[in-house]
Design a protein around this motif. Sequence first.
Motif, PDB file in Angstrom:
ATOM      1  N   VAL A   1       0.837  -1.205   0.000  1.00  0.00           N
ATOM      2  CA  VAL A   1       0.000   0.000   0.000  1.00  0.00           C
ATOM      3  C   VAL A   1       0.869   1.251   0.000  1.00  0.00           C
ATOM      4  N   TYR A   2       1.941   1.264   0.795  1.00  0.00           N
ATOM      5  CA  TYR A   2       2.800   2.446   0.839  1.00  0.00           C
ATOM      6  C   TYR A   2       3.494   2.661  -0.508  1.00  0.00           C
ATOM      7  N   SER A   3       3.842   1.586  -1.204  1.00  0.00           N
ATOM      8  CA  SER A   3       4.404   1.716  -2.550  1.00  0.00           C
ATOM      9  C   SER A   3       3.392   2.331  -3.505  1.00  0.00           C
ATOM     10  N   LEU A   4       2.135   1.919  -3.394  1.00  0.00           N
ATOM     11  CA  LEU A   4       1.087   2.516  -4.233  1.00  0.00           C
ATOM     12  C   LEU A   4       0.871   3.986  -3.899  1.00  0.00           C
ATOM     13  N   VAL A   5       0.970   4.341  -2.629  1.00  0.00           N
ATOM     14  CA  VAL A   5       0.828   5.736  -2.220  1.00  0.00           C
ATOM     15  C   VAL A   5       1.976   6.569  -2.800  1.00  0.00           C
ATOM     16  N   ILE A   6       3.185   6.021  -2.786  1.00  0.00           N
ATOM     17  CA  ILE A   6       4.327   6.732  -3.389  1.00  0.00           C
ATOM     18  C   ILE A   6       4.104   6.902  -4.890  1.00  0.00           C
ATOM     19  N   LEU A   7       3.584   5.877  -5.558  1.00  0.00           N
ATOM     20  CA  LEU A   7       3.287   5.981  -6.990  1.00  0.00           C
ATOM     21  C   LEU A   7       2.228   7.054  -7.241  1.00  0.00           C
ATOM     22  N   ALA A   8       1.197   7.092  -6.414  1.00  0.00           N
ATOM     23  CA  ALA A   8       0.167   8.132  -6.557  1.00  0.00           C
ATOM     24  C   ALA A   8       0.763   9.518  -6.312  1.00  0.00           C
ATOM     25  N   TYR A   9       1.681   9.629  -5.368  1.00  0.00           N
ATOM     26  CA  TYR A   9       2.369  10.897  -5.092  1.00  0.00           C
ATOM     27  C   TYR A   9       3.139  11.368  -6.325  1.00  0.00           C
ATOM     28  N   ILE A  10       3.828  10.441  -6.976  1.00  0.00           N
ATOM     29  CA  ILE A  10       4.589  10.784  -8.181  1.00  0.00           C
ATOM     30  C   ILE A  10       3.656  11.252  -9.289  1.00  0.00           C
TER      31      ILE A  10
END
Length: 98
Positions: free
Chosen positions: A22-31
């Motif tokens: 989930v945190y990886s997906l949040v970082i992707l959404a941030y990018i």
Amino acid sequence: MLGLLFDTVDRVESFVDVFIYVYSLVILAYIITSWVRLPYSVWLNRIQRFLYDVCDPYLRMWRRVLPNFGPLDLSPVVGVLALYVLRAVLINILDRLH
């Protein structure tokens, strides 16, 4: 008693897997949202602010360590790779408890 330990280890492994995913997906959404500049949108601004508040402290740690590559920011890549290395280490340690 041993079954309780195994159940706890399995739950911790599941939590680590889900948290890092989930945190990886949040970082992707941030990018992705950092690339998008729309005219004033209340909802997009709120989402971007939330993603900034969640991701930037972690990514800032990697920005201090990495050399400057001009406009290219590699901190999300290194940050996600570090999360998956941490995941592998934690899963290995937890598997030894099994």
